[in-house]
Design an enzyme around this catalytic site. Structure first.
Site, PDB file in Angstrom:
ATOM      1  N   GLY A  59     -10.771 -16.704 -40.003  1.00  0.00           N
ATOM      2  CA  GLY A  59     -11.623 -16.139 -41.013  1.00  0.00           C
ATOM      3  C   GLY A  59     -11.318 -14.760 -40.969  1.00  0.00           C
ATOM      4  N   HIS A  60     -11.418 -14.359 -39.667  1.00  0.00           N
ATOM      5  CA  HIS A  60     -11.104 -12.741 -39.460  1.00  0.00           C
ATOM      6  C   HIS A  60      -9.637 -12.336 -39.913  1.00  0.00           C
ATOM      7  CE1 HIS A  60     -14.236 -13.253 -36.178  1.00  0.00           C
ATOM      8  NE2 HIS A  60     -14.802 -12.419 -36.775  1.00  0.00           N
TER       9      HIS A  60
ATOM     10  N   GLN B  23     -16.959 -13.174 -47.340  1.00  0.00           N
ATOM     11  CA  GLN B  23     -18.064 -13.557 -48.114  1.00  0.00           C
ATOM     12  C   GLN B  23     -19.113 -14.607 -47.328  1.00  0.00           C
ATOM     13  OE1 GLN B  23     -19.091 -12.959 -51.227  1.00  0.00           O
ATOM     14  NE2 GLN B  23     -20.886 -14.489 -50.944  1.00  0.00           N
TER      15      GLN B  23
HETATM   16  P1  AMP Z   1     -18.027 -10.763 -37.138  1.00  0.00           P
HETATM   17  O1  AMP Z   1     -16.687 -10.629 -36.364  1.00  0.00           O
HETATM   18  O2  AMP Z   1     -18.407 -11.898 -37.422  1.00  0.00           O
HETATM   19  O3  AMP Z   1     -18.673  -9.675 -37.259  1.00  0.00           O
HETATM   20  O4  AMP Z   1     -17.007 -10.756 -38.825  1.00  0.00           O
HETATM   21  C1  AMP Z   1     -16.196  -9.666 -38.922  1.00  0.00           C
HETATM   22  C2  AMP Z   1     -15.706  -9.970 -40.327  1.00  0.00           C
HETATM   23  O5  AMP Z   1     -15.129 -11.132 -40.725  1.00  0.00           O
HETATM   24  C3  AMP Z   1     -17.109  -9.946 -41.429  1.00  0.00           C
HETATM   25  O6  AMP Z   1     -16.622  -9.365 -42.480  1.00  0.00           O
HETATM   26  C4  AMP Z   1     -17.375 -11.421 -41.727  1.00  0.00           C
HETATM   27  O7  AMP Z   1     -17.971 -11.713 -42.946  1.00  0.00           O
HETATM   28  C5  AMP Z   1     -15.841 -12.001 -41.482  1.00  0.00           C
HETATM   29  N1  AMP Z   1     -15.799 -13.369 -41.433  1.00  0.00           N
HETATM   30  C6  AMP Z   1     -16.320 -13.996 -40.496  1.00  0.00           C
HETATM   31  N2  AMP Z   1     -16.293 -15.305 -40.587  1.00  0.00           N
HETATM   32  C7  AMP Z   1     -15.658 -15.562 -41.778  1.00  0.00           C
HETATM   33  C8  AMP Z   1     -14.857 -16.655 -42.475  1.00  0.00           C
HETATM   34  N3  AMP Z   1     -15.094 -17.892 -42.053  1.00  0.00           N
HETATM   35  N4  AMP Z   1     -14.183 -16.562 -43.595  1.00  0.00           N
HETATM   36  C9  AMP Z   1     -14.068 -15.209 -43.916  1.00  0.00           C
HETATM   37  N5  AMP Z   1     -14.330 -14.327 -43.520  1.00  0.00           N
HETATM   38  C10 AMP Z   1     -15.215 -14.367 -42.306  1.00  0.00           C
END
Ligand code: AMP
Length: 288
Positions: free
Chosen positions: A43-44, A155
């Site tokens: 995702g990241h 999203q």
């Molecule tokens: P985090 O490390 O969880 O703070 O996420 C960092 C960025 O990655 C944020 O903008 C999240 O929304 C995005 N993100 C996390 N998981 C996903 C995913 N499964 N699909 C798309 N973007 C993601």
């Protein structure tokens, strides 16, 4: 093959504000920033790849931001894997990684906070008081250090994307916010750094969140526009799963105001948050 194609890109890993800000001033523009809390997954990386395609310099921040956690244990147990993250980011052609310490971001005497207003008090904000104050403050600080032309968000954290867009608009920040689709496991579970904390039984049951949201989406596709009916259908699916310990909310909200909708007319978001043991899962689908 040209010289640039044969040369491996070198990635700089920086941990201080002053060095990062200098590196960004000297970098070729435009700069795309992907803010993360590390423990990276596909995702990241989808955000990183998009930033790579759109910009001449790609910066990724890795910072587990303590001020957006309400629970100390949750913060301590949040997955961390800096070496693994750096290896992935190198392979995805990232130029700059910003990985500051907590003291670098919040030195002694730090006292200025950003409150985004009512948007931050709904949904996640109701269940995680202060969460978006921490998010908005750290994102504003990252924007100040890095001065990105574009910033990429998923999203997956639907409310966060709305809050960040409001922050950028209200404070006249010169950053384009790019929102990317949620990346899922083959069984539908939204990828999340927290998924590794699920037990095998919980992991097997976890796609129920997506199934519940899909049920509401299918009803909406069939013409159902009553918010309560859409929520009830999703709730019923969550309630039937014994691995779900507590549902924080199922919501059908306006995509801009995040107000709960009696009747769905324009673009809306159906979202849910629940607990499986000590793990909290969130997910959403946009009705459009
Ligand atoms: P985090 O490390 O969880 O703070 O996420 C960092 C960025 O990655 C944020 O903008 C999240 O929304 C995005 N993100 C996390 N998981 C996903 C995913 N499964 N699909 C798309 N973007 C993601």
């Amino acid at each position: 093959m040209s010289r640039t194609q044969t040369m491996a890109r070198s990635m700089r890993v920086i941990s201080t504000n002053s060095e990062m800000s200098l590196a960004c001033r000297e970098a070729v523009k435009p700069i795309g920033l992907v803010p993360t809390m590390g423990a990276l997954h596909a995702g990241h990386l989808s955000l990183v790849d998009r930033a790579r395609a759109d910009n001449l310099t790609v910066a990724v921040s890795i910072f587990v931001n303590p001020t957006q956690f309400g629970d100390k244990v949750d913060l301590e147990e949040y997955p961390r894997d800096l070496e693994g993250d750096l290896e992935m980011l190198r392979r995805h052609g990232v130029d700059l990684v910003y990985s500051p310490t907590v003291d670098e971001v919040y030195p002694e005497g730090f006292d200025t906070w950003i409150n985004v207003g009512p948007l931050a008090d709904k949904l996640e904000g109701l269940h995680r008081p202060g969460h978006f104050r921490g998010v908005a403050t750290v994102v504003a600080k990252l924007f100040n250090v890095i001065s990105p032309d574009r910033a990429y968000f998923g999203q997956k954290d639907g409310q966060q994307t709305v809050v960040i867009q409001k922050l950028v608009k209200d404070l006249d920040m010169d950053v384009e916010v790019v929102v990317m689709p949620t990346i899922r496991e083959p069984d539908g579970l939204a990828m999340s750094s927290r998924n590794v904390q699920l037990s095998p039984e919980q992991r097997q049951a976890a796609p129920v969140v997506y199934h519940a949201l899909c049920r509401a989406y299918m009803l909406w596709m069939d013409g159902e526009r009553n918010g309560d009916a859409l929520k009830a259908a999703a709730q019923a699916i969550l309630q039937a799963e014994s691995q779900v310990d507590r549902v924080d909310y199922v919501s059908v909200s306006d995509l801009t105001t995040l107000d709960e909708l009696d009747i769905v007319e324009g673009r809306a978001m159906v979202s849910a948050a629940l607990h499986m043991g000590s793990v909290r899962l969130i997910d959403n689908i946009v009705l459009e």
